[in-house]
Motif scaffolding. Sequence first.
Motif, PDB file in Angstrom:
ATOM      1  N   TRP A   1       7.299  -3.843  -2.897  1.00 16.71           N
ATOM      2  CA  TRP A   1       8.080  -4.908  -3.537  1.00 16.71           C
ATOM      3  C   TRP A   1       9.556  -4.818  -3.157  1.00 16.71           C
ATOM      4  O   TRP A   1      10.280  -5.800  -3.216  1.00 16.71           O
ATOM      5  CB  TRP A   1       7.960  -4.834  -5.048  1.00 16.71           C
ATOM      6  N   LEU A   2      10.014  -3.638  -2.766  1.00 19.86           N
ATOM      7  CA  LEU A   2      11.428  -3.446  -2.438  1.00 19.86           C
ATOM      8  C   LEU A   2      11.863  -4.324  -1.265  1.00 19.86           C
ATOM      9  O   LEU A   2      13.005  -4.769  -1.207  1.00 19.86           O
ATOM     10  CB  LEU A   2      11.702  -1.968  -2.137  1.00 19.86           C
ATOM     11  N   ARG A   3      10.932  -4.604  -0.336  1.00 21.14           N
ATOM     12  CA  ARG A   3      11.272  -5.443   0.831  1.00 21.14           C
ATOM     13  C   ARG A   3      11.699  -6.850   0.426  1.00 21.14           C
ATOM     14  O   ARG A   3      12.558  -7.442   1.052  1.00 21.14           O
ATOM     15  CB  ARG A   3      10.075  -5.538   1.782  1.00 21.14           C
ATOM     16  N   SER A   4      11.095  -7.386  -0.635  1.00 25.68           N
ATOM     17  CA  SER A   4      11.407  -8.768  -1.027  1.00 25.68           C
ATOM     18  C   SER A   4      12.292  -8.846  -2.270  1.00 25.68           C
ATOM     19  O   SER A   4      12.607  -9.938  -2.738  1.00 25.68           O
ATOM     20  CB  SER A   4      10.116  -9.542  -1.270  1.00 25.68           C
ATOM     21  N   TYR A   5      12.731  -7.708  -2.764  1.00 24.61           N
ATOM     22  CA  TYR A   5      13.542  -7.694  -3.991  1.00 24.61           C
ATOM     23  C   TYR A   5      14.942  -8.222  -3.729  1.00 24.61           C
ATOM     24  O   TYR A   5      15.588  -7.847  -2.758  1.00 24.61           O
ATOM     25  CB  TYR A   5      13.617  -6.272  -4.560  1.00 24.61           C
ATOM     26  N   VAL A   6      15.422  -9.111  -4.620  1.00 18.39           N
ATOM     27  CA  VAL A   6      16.772  -9.645  -4.518  1.00 18.39           C
ATOM     28  C   VAL A   6      17.573  -9.299  -5.766  1.00 18.39           C
ATOM     29  O   VAL A   6      18.680  -8.796  -5.682  1.00 18.39           O
ATOM     30  CB  VAL A   6      16.757 -11.180  -4.318  1.00 18.39           C
ATOM     31  N   GLU A   7      17.003  -9.586  -6.928  1.00 18.70           N
ATOM     32  CA  GLU A   7      17.686  -9.344  -8.198  1.00 18.70           C
ATOM     33  C   GLU A   7      16.640  -9.136  -9.287  1.00 18.70           C
ATOM     34  O   GLU A   7      15.463  -9.410  -9.072  1.00 18.70           O
ATOM     35  CB  GLU A   7      18.592 -10.526  -8.553  1.00 18.70           C
TER      36      GLU A   7
ATOM     37  N   LEU B   1      19.309   3.140  -8.412  1.00 20.18           N
ATOM     38  CA  LEU B   1      19.607   4.176  -7.430  1.00 20.18           C
ATOM     39  C   LEU B   1      19.032   5.495  -7.915  1.00 20.18           C
ATOM     40  O   LEU B   1      19.230   5.884  -9.065  1.00 20.18           O
ATOM     41  CB  LEU B   1      21.116   4.318  -7.228  1.00 20.18           C
ATOM     42  N   ARG B   2      18.333   6.159  -7.027  1.00 21.55           N
ATOM     43  CA  ARG B   2      17.796   7.477  -7.356  1.00 21.55           C
ATOM     44  C   ARG B   2      18.894   8.511  -7.121  1.00 21.55           C
ATOM     45  O   ARG B   2      19.897   8.229  -6.470  1.00 21.55           O
ATOM     46  CB  ARG B   2      16.580   7.770  -6.483  1.00 21.55           C
ATOM     47  N   PRO B   3      18.710   9.718  -7.639  1.00 23.55           N
ATOM     48  CA  PRO B   3      19.740  10.755  -7.442  1.00 23.55           C
ATOM     49  C   PRO B   3      20.062  11.036  -5.966  1.00 23.55           C
ATOM     50  O   PRO B   3      21.183  11.411  -5.631  1.00 23.55           O
ATOM     51  CB  PRO B   3      19.124  11.988  -8.105  1.00 23.55           C
ATOM     52  N   ASP B   4      19.081  10.810  -5.077  1.00 23.65           N
ATOM     53  CA  ASP B   4      19.331  11.056  -3.645  1.00 23.65           C
ATOM     54  C   ASP B   4      20.011   9.868  -2.959  1.00 23.65           C
ATOM     55  O   ASP B   4      20.235   9.869  -1.755  1.00 23.65           O
ATOM     56  CB  ASP B   4      18.031  11.422  -2.923  1.00 23.65           C
ATOM     57  N   GLY B   5      20.334   8.798  -3.727  1.00 25.51           N
ATOM     58  CA  GLY B   5      21.061   7.655  -3.184  1.00 25.51           C
ATOM     59  C   GLY B   5      20.178   6.524  -2.684  1.00 25.51           C
ATOM     60  O   GLY B   5      20.693   5.480  -2.294  1.00 25.51           O
ATOM     61  N   THR B   6      18.869   6.704  -2.664  1.00 29.97           N
ATOM     62  CA  THR B   6      17.981   5.623  -2.222  1.00 29.97           C
ATOM     63  C   THR B   6      17.664   4.703  -3.388  1.00 29.97           C
ATOM     64  O   THR B   6      17.728   5.098  -4.549  1.00 29.97           O
ATOM     65  CB  THR B   6      16.665   6.187  -1.641  1.00 29.97           C
ATOM     66  N   ARG B   7      17.324   3.476  -3.032  1.00 26.58           N
ATOM     67  CA  ARG B   7      16.953   2.499  -4.071  1.00 26.58           C
ATOM     68  C   ARG B   7      15.461   2.566  -4.350  1.00 26.58           C
ATOM     69  O   ARG B   7      14.662   2.761  -3.439  1.00 26.58           O
ATOM     70  CB  ARG B   7      17.273   1.074  -3.611  1.00 26.58           C
ATOM     71  N   GLU B   8      15.131   2.374  -5.623  1.00 27.76           N
ATOM     72  CA  GLU B   8      13.724   2.226  -5.988  1.00 27.76           C
ATOM     73  C   GLU B   8      13.627   1.129  -7.046  1.00 27.76           C
ATOM     74  O   GLU B   8      14.588   0.864  -7.767  1.00 27.76           O
ATOM     75  CB  GLU B   8      13.124   3.527  -6.506  1.00 27.76           C
ATOM     76  N   LEU B   9      12.471   0.504  -7.094  1.00 25.47           N
ATOM     77  CA  LEU B   9      12.236  -0.528  -8.100  1.00 25.47           C
ATOM     78  C   LEU B   9      11.511   0.081  -9.288  1.00 25.47           C
ATOM     79  O   LEU B   9      10.663   0.963  -9.125  1.00 25.47           O
ATOM     80  CB  LEU B   9      11.364  -1.654  -7.537  1.00 25.47           C
ATOM     81  N   ALA B  10      11.849  -0.406 -10.468  1.00 25.99           N
ATOM     82  CA  ALA B  10      11.182   0.057 -11.679  1.00 25.99           C
ATOM     83  C   ALA B  10      10.786  -1.145 -12.525  1.00 25.99           C
ATOM     84  O   ALA B  10      11.507  -2.145 -12.591  1.00 25.99           O
ATOM     85  CB  ALA B  10      12.095   0.975 -12.485  1.00 25.99           C
TER      86      ALA B  10
ATOM     87  N   THR C   1      12.952   0.899 -24.492  1.00 28.53           N
ATOM     88  CA  THR C   1      12.600   0.360 -23.192  1.00 28.53           C
ATOM     89  C   THR C   1      11.849   1.444 -22.425  1.00 28.53           C
ATOM     90  O   THR C   1      12.337   2.565 -22.308  1.00 28.53           O
ATOM     91  CB  THR C   1      13.851  -0.053 -22.392  1.00 28.53           C
ATOM     92  N   VAL C   2      10.665   1.099 -21.948  1.00 30.59           N
ATOM     93  CA  VAL C   2       9.855   2.020 -21.157  1.00 30.59           C
ATOM     94  C   VAL C   2       9.983   1.601 -19.699  1.00 30.59           C
ATOM     95  O   VAL C   2       9.959   0.415 -19.372  1.00 30.59           O
ATOM     96  CB  VAL C   2       8.375   1.972 -21.616  1.00 30.59           C
ATOM     97  N   ARG C   3      10.135   2.581 -18.823  1.00 34.07           N
ATOM     98  CA  ARG C   3      10.322   2.312 -17.391  1.00 34.07           C
ATOM     99  C   ARG C   3       9.244   3.023 -16.584  1.00 34.07           C
ATOM    100  O   ARG C   3       8.950   4.191 -16.833  1.00 34.07           O
ATOM    101  CB  ARG C   3      11.710   2.815 -16.992  1.00 34.07           C
ATOM    102  N   ARG C   4       8.655   2.288 -15.641  1.00 34.48           N
ATOM    103  CA  ARG C   4       7.637   2.841 -14.734  1.00 34.48           C
ATOM    104  C   ARG C   4       7.976   2.418 -13.303  1.00 34.48           C
ATOM    105  O   ARG C   4       8.531   1.332 -13.096  1.00 34.48           O
ATOM    106  CB  ARG C   4       6.243   2.296 -15.064  1.00 34.48           C
ATOM    107  N   PRO C   5       7.626   3.239 -12.310  1.00 32.30           N
ATOM    108  CA  PRO C   5       7.890   2.841 -10.918  1.00 32.30           C
ATOM    109  C   PRO C   5       7.117   1.576 -10.548  1.00 32.30           C
ATOM    110  O   PRO C   5       5.966   1.412 -10.933  1.00 32.30           O
ATOM    111  CB  PRO C   5       7.388   4.028 -10.095  1.00 32.30           C
ATOM    112  N   ALA C   6       7.760   0.689  -9.820  1.00 34.52           N
ATOM    113  CA  ALA C   6       7.113  -0.527  -9.309  1.00 34.52           C
ATOM    114  C   ALA C   6       6.534  -0.212  -7.935  1.00 34.52           C
ATOM    115  O   ALA C   6       6.946   0.770  -7.289  1.00 34.52           O
ATOM    116  CB  ALA C   6       8.125  -1.655  -9.222  1.00 34.52           C
TER     117      ALA C   6
END
Length: 154
Positions: free
Chosen positions: A116-122, A59-68, A107-112
């Motif tokens: 991909w968010l449309r098909s993301y499940v887990e 969850l981003r600070p604005d409440g939306t989901r993003e993949l990383a 752990t290094v994190r980068r935006p995906a």
Amino acid sequence: MGSGWLDSAANVFNAVGTVGAFGTGFVLLRREHRREADREEEAHRAQAARVSAWVEAHLRPDGTRELALHVHNASDMPIYEVELPLPAPAGEESRTEFIGLVPPGKTVRRPAPRDWLRSYVEPEPVEIEFLDSAGRQWNRDEQGRLVRSSRAAT
């Protein structure tokens, strides 16, 4: 005549015993070489086995989901030239997310990619390529299989 026959039998027995001892020694030597090669390969894999990569939603600070994309190095040494080959839809050119260095225990994190968010499940693993601290090239696929690559460090 009886003594000659006993001498011949003793010589045959000695020859068979010598050949048997040589054969047994050879088999034991091969086993030890195989064990040593397995230990050496395991030592080479030790650092690479402690590296993983996956994609996960946050969850981003604005409440939306993003993949990383996450790359975790649980080893005691850094890994280098870290790349995440990203699959592309049919007809599009695939691309690679270059990360570079991942320090030990980090752990290094980068935006995906957003699509991909449309098909993301887990959370799920992603492919990763990297150099270990000894300069050996490794690849871990999406099923978690770790393979030493033939591409050498330059």
